[in-house]
Scaffold this motif. Sequence first.
Motif, short mmCIF file in Angstrom:
data_model
loop_
_atom_site.label_atom_id
_atom_site.label_comp_id
_atom_site.label_asym_id
_atom_site.label_seq_id
_atom_site.Cartn_x
_atom_site.Cartn_y
_atom_site.Cartn_z
N GLU A 138 0.84 -1.21 0.00
CA GLU A 138 0.00 0.00 0.00
C GLU A 138 0.87 1.26 0.00
O GLU A 138 0.55 2.24 -0.65
N LYS A 139 1.98 1.20 0.73
CA LYS A 139 2.90 2.34 0.78
C LYS A 139 3.49 2.61 -0.60
O LYS A 139 3.55 3.76 -1.04
N ARG A 140 3.91 1.55 -1.28
CA ARG A 140 4.47 1.73 -2.64
C ARG A 140 3.43 2.32 -3.57
O ARG A 140 3.72 3.23 -4.35
N ALA A 141 2.20 1.81 -3.49
CA ALA A 141 1.14 2.31 -4.37
C ALA A 141 0.84 3.77 -4.07
O ALA A 141 0.66 4.58 -4.99
N ARG A 142 0.80 4.14 -2.78
CA ARG A 142 0.53 5.54 -2.40
C ARG A 142 1.65 6.45 -2.89
O ARG A 142 1.40 7.51 -3.47
N GLU A 143 2.90 6.02 -2.68
CA GLU A 143 4.03 6.85 -3.11
C GLU A 143 4.07 6.99 -4.62
O GLU A 143 4.39 8.06 -5.14
N ARG A 144 3.72 5.91 -5.33
CA ARG A 144 3.70 5.98 -6.79
C ARG A 144 2.62 6.95 -7.26
O ARG A 144 2.84 7.77 -8.16
N ALA A 145 1.44 6.90 -6.63
CA ALA A 145 0.35 7.80 -6.99
C ALA A 145 0.72 9.25 -6.68
O ALA A 145 0.43 10.15 -7.47
N GLU A 146 1.40 9.47 -5.55
CA GLU A 146 1.85 10.83 -5.22
C GLU A 146 2.84 11.34 -6.25
O GLU A 146 2.80 12.51 -6.63
N SER A 147 3.72 10.46 -6.69
CA SER A 147 4.71 10.83 -7.69
C SER A 147 4.03 11.24 -9.01
O SER A 147 4.38 12.25 -9.63
N VAL A 148 3.05 10.44 -9.42
CA VAL A 148 2.32 10.74 -10.66
C VAL A 148 1.59 12.07 -10.52
O VAL A 148 1.60 12.90 -11.43
N ARG A 149 0.99 12.30 -9.35
CA ARG A 149 0.27 13.55 -9.10
C ARG A 149 1.21 14.76 -9.18
O ARG A 149 0.89 15.76 -9.80
N ARG A 150 2.40 14.62 -8.57
CA ARG A 150 3.38 15.72 -8.62
C ARG A 150 3.83 15.99 -10.05
O ARG A 150 3.94 17.15 -10.48
N TYR A 151 4.07 14.92 -10.83
CA TYR A 151 4.52 15.07 -12.20
C TYR A 151 3.45 15.75 -13.06
O TYR A 151 3.75 16.64 -13.84
N ARG A 152 2.20 15.33 -12.89
CA ARG A 152 1.12 15.95 -13.66
C ARG A 152 0.94 17.42 -13.29
O ARG A 152 0.66 18.25 -14.15
N LYS A 153 1.11 17.73 -12.02
CA LYS A 153 1.02 19.13 -11.59
C LYS A 153 2.13 19.95 -12.24
O LYS A 153 1.90 21.06 -12.71
N LEU A 154 3.35 19.39 -12.28
CA LEU A 154 4.47 20.06 -12.93
C LEU A 154 4.17 20.30 -14.41
O LEU A 154 4.43 21.40 -14.94
N LEU A 155 3.59 19.30 -15.08
CA LEU A 155 3.25 19.46 -16.50
C LEU A 155 2.19 20.54 -16.70
O LEU A 155 2.28 21.33 -17.65
N ARG A 156 1.18 20.58 -15.81
CA ARG A 156 0.15 21.62 -15.92
C ARG A 156 0.76 23.01 -15.77
O ARG A 156 0.45 23.91 -16.54
N LYS A 157 1.64 23.17 -14.80
CA LYS A 157 2.28 24.48 -14.60
C LYS A 157 3.14 24.85 -15.80
O LYS A 157 3.17 26.01 -16.22
N ARG A 158 3.85 23.86 -16.36
CA ARG A 158 4.69 24.12 -17.53
C ARG A 158 3.85 24.53 -18.72
O ARG A 158 4.21 25.42 -19.48
N MET A 159 2.67 23.89 -18.88
CA MET A 159 1.76 24.24 -19.97
C MET A 159 1.28 25.69 -19.82
O MET A 159 1.18 26.42 -20.80
N GLU A 160 0.95 26.10 -18.59
CA GLU A 160 0.49 27.48 -18.37
C GLU A 160 1.59 28.47 -18.69
O GLU A 160 1.34 29.50 -19.30
N ARG A 161 2.81 28.16 -18.26
CA ARG A 161 3.93 29.09 -18.45
C ARG A 161 4.41 29.13 -19.88
O ARG A 161 4.56 30.21 -20.47
N GLU A 162 4.69 27.96 -20.45
CA GLU A 162 5.37 27.89 -21.74
C GLU A 162 4.44 27.57 -22.89
O GLU A 162 4.81 27.78 -24.04
N GLY A 163 3.31 27.01 -22.64
CA GLY A 163 2.36 26.72 -23.69
C GLY A 163 2.60 25.45 -24.47
O GLY A 163 2.09 25.26 -25.55
N TYR A 164 3.43 24.53 -23.94
CA TYR A 164 3.63 23.23 -24.60
C TYR A 164 3.78 22.15 -23.60
O TYR A 164 3.91 22.32 -22.45
#
Length: 84
Positions: free
Chosen positions: A58-84
């Motif tokens: 369960e810990k591995r699954a939670r940490e993996r989901a948190e990692s995916v969430r952080r990565y997607r958030k980074l991509l959203r912010k990059r899209m807002e800033r840079e537009g790609y």
Amino acid sequence: MVDTRLPAVPLIGESKSVQVLVRDNNVDQALRVLKKKMQREGVFREMKLRRNFEKPSEKRARERAESVRRYRKLLRKRMEREGY
């Protein structure tokens, strides 16, 4: 005699001491500052996670989901800033 106690598991940020100054006997303000510092360091989140035992899978699954969430958030912010 054998020591059977388990070693203490430190909380995140436990090695640092948190210090809050009380100015003009304003304890309410100092308490708000303390809570904010503890929130920033993740103490409340750590306490919530340690309330119940978490299986390693369960810990591995939670940490993996948190990692995916952080990565997607980074991509959203990059899209807002840079537009790609």
